[in-house]
Design a protein around this motif. Structure first.
Motif, mmCIF file in Angstrom:
data_model
loop_
_atom_site.group_PDB
_atom_site.id
_atom_site.type_symbol
_atom_site.label_atom_id
_atom_site.label_comp_id
_atom_site.label_asym_id
_atom_site.label_seq_id
_atom_site.Cartn_x
_atom_site.Cartn_y
_atom_site.Cartn_z
ATOM 1 N N LYS B 35 43.094 41.637 25.286
ATOM 2 C CA LYS B 35 43.976 42.262 24.300
ATOM 3 C C LYS B 35 44.405 41.271 23.225
ATOM 4 O O LYS B 35 44.315 41.528 22.043
ATOM 5 N N LYS B 36 44.841 40.088 23.663
ATOM 6 C CA LYS B 36 45.421 39.133 22.706
ATOM 7 C C LYS B 36 44.371 38.352 21.931
ATOM 8 O O LYS B 36 44.522 38.085 20.751
ATOM 9 N N TYR B 37 43.299 37.956 22.611
ATOM 10 C CA TYR B 37 42.365 37.041 21.959
ATOM 11 C C TYR B 37 40.983 37.651 21.735
ATOM 12 O O TYR B 37 40.075 36.976 21.267
ATOM 13 N N LYS B 38 40.829 38.894 22.128
ATOM 14 C CA LYS B 38 39.543 39.576 21.921
ATOM 15 C C LYS B 38 38.355 38.836 22.545
ATOM 16 O O LYS B 38 37.297 38.709 21.955
ATOM 17 N N HIS B 39 38.581 38.277 23.720
ATOM 18 C CA HIS B 39 37.488 37.652 24.453
ATOM 19 C C HIS B 39 37.345 38.350 25.807
ATOM 20 O O HIS B 39 38.339 38.631 26.466
ATOM 21 N N GLY B 40 36.087 38.636 26.186
ATOM 22 C CA GLY B 40 35.862 39.282 27.475
ATOM 23 C C GLY B 40 35.567 38.233 28.534
ATOM 24 O O GLY B 40 34.864 37.262 28.274
ATOM 25 N N ILE B 41 36.111 38.457 29.719
ATOM 26 C CA ILE B 41 35.850 37.505 30.797
ATOM 27 C C ILE B 41 34.714 38.039 31.661
ATOM 28 O O ILE B 41 34.826 39.098 32.267
ATOM 29 N N GLY B 42 33.615 37.324 31.693
ATOM 30 C CA GLY B 42 32.503 37.713 32.558
ATOM 31 C C GLY B 42 32.662 37.057 33.911
ATOM 32 O O GLY B 42 32.759 37.716 34.946
ATOM 33 N N VAL B 43 32.705 35.724 33.916
ATOM 34 C CA VAL B 43 32.868 34.973 35.161
ATOM 35 C C VAL B 43 33.985 33.962 34.960
ATOM 36 O O VAL B 43 34.041 33.271 33.945
ATOM 37 N N ASN B 44 34.883 33.886 35.937
ATOM 38 C CA ASN B 44 36.037 33.009 35.836
ATOM 39 C C ASN B 44 36.028 31.978 36.961
ATOM 40 O O ASN B 44 36.375 32.273 38.088
ATOM 41 N N LYS B 45 35.578 30.797 36.651
ATOM 42 C CA LYS B 45 35.614 29.659 37.577
ATOM 43 C C LYS B 45 35.001 29.971 38.947
ATOM 44 O O LYS B 45 35.661 29.855 39.969
ATOM 45 N N ALA B 46 33.740 30.380 38.916
ATOM 46 C CA ALA B 46 33.069 30.671 40.182
ATOM 47 C C ALA B 46 32.457 29.398 40.743
ATOM 48 O O ALA B 46 31.844 28.621 40.010
ATOM 49 N N SER B 47 32.643 29.169 42.026
ATOM 50 C CA SER B 47 31.980 28.057 42.714
ATOM 51 C C SER B 47 31.482 28.576 44.054
ATOM 52 O O SER B 47 32.231 29.224 44.776
ATOM 53 N N PHE B 48 30.244 28.305 44.346
ATOM 54 C CA PHE B 48 29.727 28.673 45.669
ATOM 55 C C PHE B 48 28.400 27.972 45.896
ATOM 56 O O PHE B 48 27.815 27.387 44.976
ATOM 57 N N GLN B 49 27.955 27.999 47.132
ATOM 58 C CA GLN B 49 26.671 27.402 47.473
ATOM 59 C C GLN B 49 25.865 28.412 48.269
ATOM 60 O O GLN B 49 26.422 29.177 49.037
ATOM 61 N N VAL B 50 24.567 28.392 48.073
ATOM 62 C CA VAL B 50 23.708 29.244 48.883
ATOM 63 C C VAL B 50 22.691 28.346 49.555
ATOM 64 O O VAL B 50 22.040 27.521 48.907
ATOM 65 N N GLU B 51 22.588 28.493 50.860
ATOM 66 C CA GLU B 51 21.637 27.670 51.609
ATOM 67 C C GLU B 51 20.262 28.298 51.554
ATOM 68 O O GLU B 51 20.112 29.511 51.401
ATOM 69 N N LYS B 52 19.267 27.473 51.733
ATOM 70 C CA LYS B 52 17.887 27.945 51.757
ATOM 71 C C LYS B 52 17.722 28.970 52.883
ATOM 72 O O LYS B 52 18.189 28.745 53.997
ATOM 73 N N GLY B 53 17.063 30.079 52.585
ATOM 74 C CA GLY B 53 16.789 31.083 53.596
ATOM 75 C C GLY B 53 17.915 32.072 53.819
ATOM 76 O O GLY B 53 17.820 32.959 54.660
ATOM 77 N N GLU B 54 18.970 31.938 53.044
ATOM 78 C CA GLU B 54 20.139 32.788 53.239
ATOM 79 C C GLU B 54 20.067 34.032 52.343
ATOM 80 O O GLU B 54 19.502 33.982 51.255
ATOM 81 N N ILE B 55 20.656 35.127 52.809
ATOM 82 C CA ILE B 55 20.875 36.269 51.916
ATOM 83 C C ILE B 55 22.347 36.271 51.549
ATOM 84 O O ILE B 55 23.211 36.482 52.400
ATOM 85 N N PHE B 56 22.610 35.985 50.287
ATOM 86 C CA PHE B 56 23.975 35.856 49.806
ATOM 87 C C PHE B 56 24.280 37.096 48.972
ATOM 88 O O PHE B 56 23.628 37.342 47.959
ATOM 89 N N VAL B 57 25.225 37.891 49.433
ATOM 90 C CA VAL B 57 25.517 39.138 48.731
ATOM 91 C C VAL B 57 26.760 38.957 47.858
ATOM 92 O O VAL B 57 27.737 38.355 48.293
ATOM 93 N N VAL B 58 26.681 39.459 46.624
ATOM 94 C CA VAL B 58 27.855 39.446 45.762
ATOM 95 C C VAL B 58 28.264 40.890 45.557
ATOM 96 O O VAL B 58 27.451 41.717 45.155
ATOM 97 N N MET B 59 29.521 41.205 45.883
ATOM 98 C CA MET B 59 29.951 42.573 45.634
ATOM 99 C C MET B 59 31.282 42.602 44.918
ATOM 100 O O MET B 59 32.014 41.615 44.821
#
Ligand SMILES: Nc1ncnc2c1ncn2[C@@H]1O[C@H](COP(=O)(O)OP(=O)(O)OP(=O)(O)O)[C@@H](O)[C@H]1O
Ligand SMILES: [Mg+2]
Lengths: 300, 399
Positions: B35-59
């Motif tokens: 509203k104030k600055y007319k900027h859309g937030i897509g991702v806000n400070k995301a940190s994560f790790q995915v190990e080899k062979g893993e199924i990592f679900v984002v919901m």
């Protein structure tokens, strides 16, 4: 805000044209030679084909691409034109239309591709196209005559300018219409911008580009009569004679021939982008992938 | 080393994203920034790790930034700030040529609406990634055919995609992604456009392919059932922020906040699914009729490692294990009665899954479902519980 004096737009334009005539004489001469050779090349090619073979070829083409009805119409129409003793003029007109369309394509396709690439090129090219398309066609005749004298060549030039916008516009549109996720998919596999354009965007734009081609051909046919006013040969000339000599019958016959040619070309080019009702494939692509494909259905 | 590591990733849509980051740090909300600055937030400070062979679900709900996050992983969307390590290399720092190389060799993507090329045949579509890499025609078409075989579409090689059903088209999409041998698969709501039954098929297919191929999969969905079924770990997003990362159990039983709780409750079946609805027919032996040999044979035939024992009234007495039975057989002495383990966890047919899960924590065996007279009615396996939560009646299991 009203100005008290008229702006000298017309005068300036005249100056520019004059100046170009003087300073680019060599360029225009070369272009004139090139164009006139291309046109006469087409003409002698068309004339070299015996009439009955020409009709047969066209009937076959129409039948293959557009079906039986159009094929019958094509056959009868061409026979009628021959019967009216307008064959030579028809071939002249076809040569003019082919040349103009070819050149409109050669310039228009790259221009359309350029236009589709970013919004800056789009914003530059669009007003030019608007100008080209809405400026009354007669207006092109004057500078064309200035640069190329009277005859078929200035007719071709005026025709090219008048007929080019649709191919540019629809090439641009076709490329821009490619679904975003298909573009993303292509990029996600690491395609270069060049690969994206030639392996994805252009192939997917083909049906739309073909619609543009159809419009370009129709527009160049509609310029035929107008360019006859500056000495272009062909059916337009017949119509023009009909008008100037008050021979209604002659004018009508010439007009009828134009209509027949227009309808034949329209139906055939329209169907190029359509899908074959039997195989469900586009004709233009059919040429490439003809041999394989037994369609299987079922499963999930 | 994790194969994917994301550190402090931001994606802000607008003219000067860098200036918005400090505001986010201060805790200003997505809507007020919009509203104030007319900027859309897509991702806000995301940190994560995915190990080899893993199924990592984002919901997360619609607009929570899932697709944006996923596209930052191969820079289809340029991150505003932060680091994305693929195989230890920070891809936010590399130039376009190297980026293309990463996209060609390391990461492949599957799309919600399949995104197949309509002018190419199925086989050519599958070969597309290799075509882009400049692999020779014969070679890439061979590879494509193998991939089609893998996803069960061998007979459809020369068909155009639109002649196929949605489920089949997505198999083509999957085969296309597998054809480049990339270790990482990004799947953006890959099954969301499919109807429920086919969707389940595709989930199974993905799991069975995964057990063979051991890819690293980042899978986006807004369907909890799907997340629980296929995810090794699940990240839940809200307004661009990852609010919780954990296994299905952690997410279901220790929701980090009300948002996650609500999210899981809407679809949480643990409250409504009862033992009776997920139990299966219980194989058992009757003590009076059977001996060691019968027990051994039955377990052998069924390929299971333990078996319930009942009396002739079908009252549950306990369980025997194959180890104990074979020991007795080897020593050629003793009687079935001696090795019955009475320590079997039981629940009543109307027990909730919550209860069953707590029972599993103490139980060596599958859970027995018994009526009020302790008569054996059925059996619940661990795997049945999970698929029960995920909304399915159960599959093939062993004890
Ligand atoms: N190109 C863009 N320009 C501006 N804002 C964008 C852009 N793309 C996404 N957004 C915004 O970023 C936020 C996250 O969008 P995103 O598409 O990642 O959500 P999502 O979780 O994938 O949602 P869905 O489940 O609907 O696919 C939304 O608020 C969206 O409006
Ligand atoms: Mg999305």
């Amino acid at each position: 805000m009203m100005l008290s004096t008229k702006l000298p737009i017309g005068d300036v334009m005249e100056e520019i044209i004059q100046w170009m005539t003087v300073n680019f004489a060599g360029f225009f001469e070369g272009m004139k030679q090139g164009l006139s050779q291309l046109i006469s090349g087409f003409q002698s090619l068309l004339n070299a084909i015996p009439v009955f073979l020409f009709i047969l070829l066209f009937v076959f083409l129409a039948w293959w691409v557009a079906g039986k009805g159009i094929a019958i119409f094509t056959g009868l129409g061409l026979i009628l034109i021959h019967n009216l003793l307008l064959w030579k003029q028809t071939m002249q007109t076809l040569a003019l239309v082919s040349t103009s369309t070819l050149i409109a394509l050669m310039i228009g396709l790259p221009l359309g591709i350029l236009m589709s690439q970013n919004d800056i090129t789009y914003k530059i090219i669009r007003p030019i196209l608007d100008f080209m398309q809405t400026m009354p066609a007669f207006v092109y005749l004057i500078p064309a005559v200035y640069f190329f004298d009277l005859g078929t060549v200035p007719g071709a030039v005026a025709t090219i300018i008048f007929a080019m916008p649709p191919i540019v516009r629809l090439t641009n549109l076709g490329i821009r219409q490619v679904p975003k996720d298909i573009i993303e998919a292509s990029k996600s596999f690491g395609s270069t911008p060049f690969q994206l354009l030639f392996k994805v965007q252009i192939p997917l734009a083909i049906p739309t580009v073909l619609a543009g081609l159809n419009q370009t051909i129709m527009l160049s046919l509609s310029m035929v009569v107008i360019s006859a006013m500056i000495g272009a040969e062909g059916l337009g000339n017949i119509v023009l004679q009909g008008i100037t000599q008050m021979k209604i019958g002659k004018g009508f016959e010439g007009g009828l021939a134009v209509v027949i040619i227009a309808m034949i070309l329209d139906r055939i080019t329209q169907c190029l982008g359509n899908e074959n009702p039997k195989t469900g494939k586009m004709f233009i692509r059919n040429l490439r992938t003809k041999k394989k494909n037994k369609s299987l259905r079922g499963g999930i | 080393m994790p194969i994917i590591e994301v550190k402090n990733l931001y994606k802000i849509f607008g003219s000067s994203p860098k200036q918005v980051i400090p505001l986010l740090e201060k805790g200003e909300s997505k809507s007020s920034i919009l509203k104030k600055y007319k900027h859309g937030i897509g991702v806000n400070k995301a940190s994560f790790q995915v190990e080899k062979g893993e199924i990592f679900v984002v919901m997360g709900l619609s607009g929570s930034g899932k697709s944006t996050l996923l596209r930052c992983l191969n820079r289809l969307i340029e991150p505003s700030s932060g680091e994305v390590y693929i195989d230890g290399e920070d891809i936010t720092k590399i130039d376009v040529v190297n980026l293309r190389e990463v996209r060609r060799k390391k990461i492949a993507m599957v799309f919600q609406n399949f995104a197949l090329l309509p002018h190419k045949t199925v086989q050519e579509n599958v070969a597309f990634g290799l075509e882009i890499q400049g692999v020779k025609f014969e070679e890439r078409m061979d590879k494509a055919l193998k991939m089609l075989e893998l996803v069960g579409l061998k007979g459809y090689a020369n068909v155009k995609p639109k002649e196929l059903s949605g489920g089949m088209q997505q198999r083509v999409g999957l085969a296309r992604a597998l054809a480049t041998d990339a270790q990482i698969l990004l799947m953006d709501e890959a099954f969301s456009a499919l109807d429920p039954l086919i969707r389940k098929d595709m989930q199974n297919e993905l799991l069975s392919l995964q057990s063979k191929m051991k890819k690293t999969i980042v899978f986006i969905t807004h369907d909890l059932d799907e997340a629980l079924r296929i995810g090794d770990r699940i990240a839940i997003m809200k307004d661009g922020t990852i609010v919780q990362i954990g296994t299905s159990e952690e997410i279901l039983h220790n929701p980090a906040n009300d948002y996650v709780r609500e999210f899981t409750q809407n679809v949480n079946r643990t409250k409504i699914v009862s033992a009776a609805s997920i139990m299966r027919f219980a194989e058992s032996i009757t003590l009076e009729k059977a001996g060691l040999r019968t027990a051994a044979k039955k377990m052998n035939d069924l390929g299971i490692s333990s078996l319930f024992v009942t009396d002739k009234e079908n009252v549950l007495l306990g369980a025997v294990t194959i180890d104990e039975v074979s020991r007795m057989l080897r020593e050629q002495k003793g009687d079935l009665r001696e090795i019955i383990d009475k320590d079997v966890c039981t629940v009543e047919p109307d027990a909730s899954i919550d209860l069953i899960i707590t029972e599993f924590l103490k139980s060596k065996y599958p859970i027995a479902v018994v009526d009020s007279d302790n008569k054996l009615e059925g059996i619940v396996f661990k795997s049945t519980v999970l698929s029960g939560i995920a909304g399915e009646g159960g599959g093939e299991h062993d004890a």
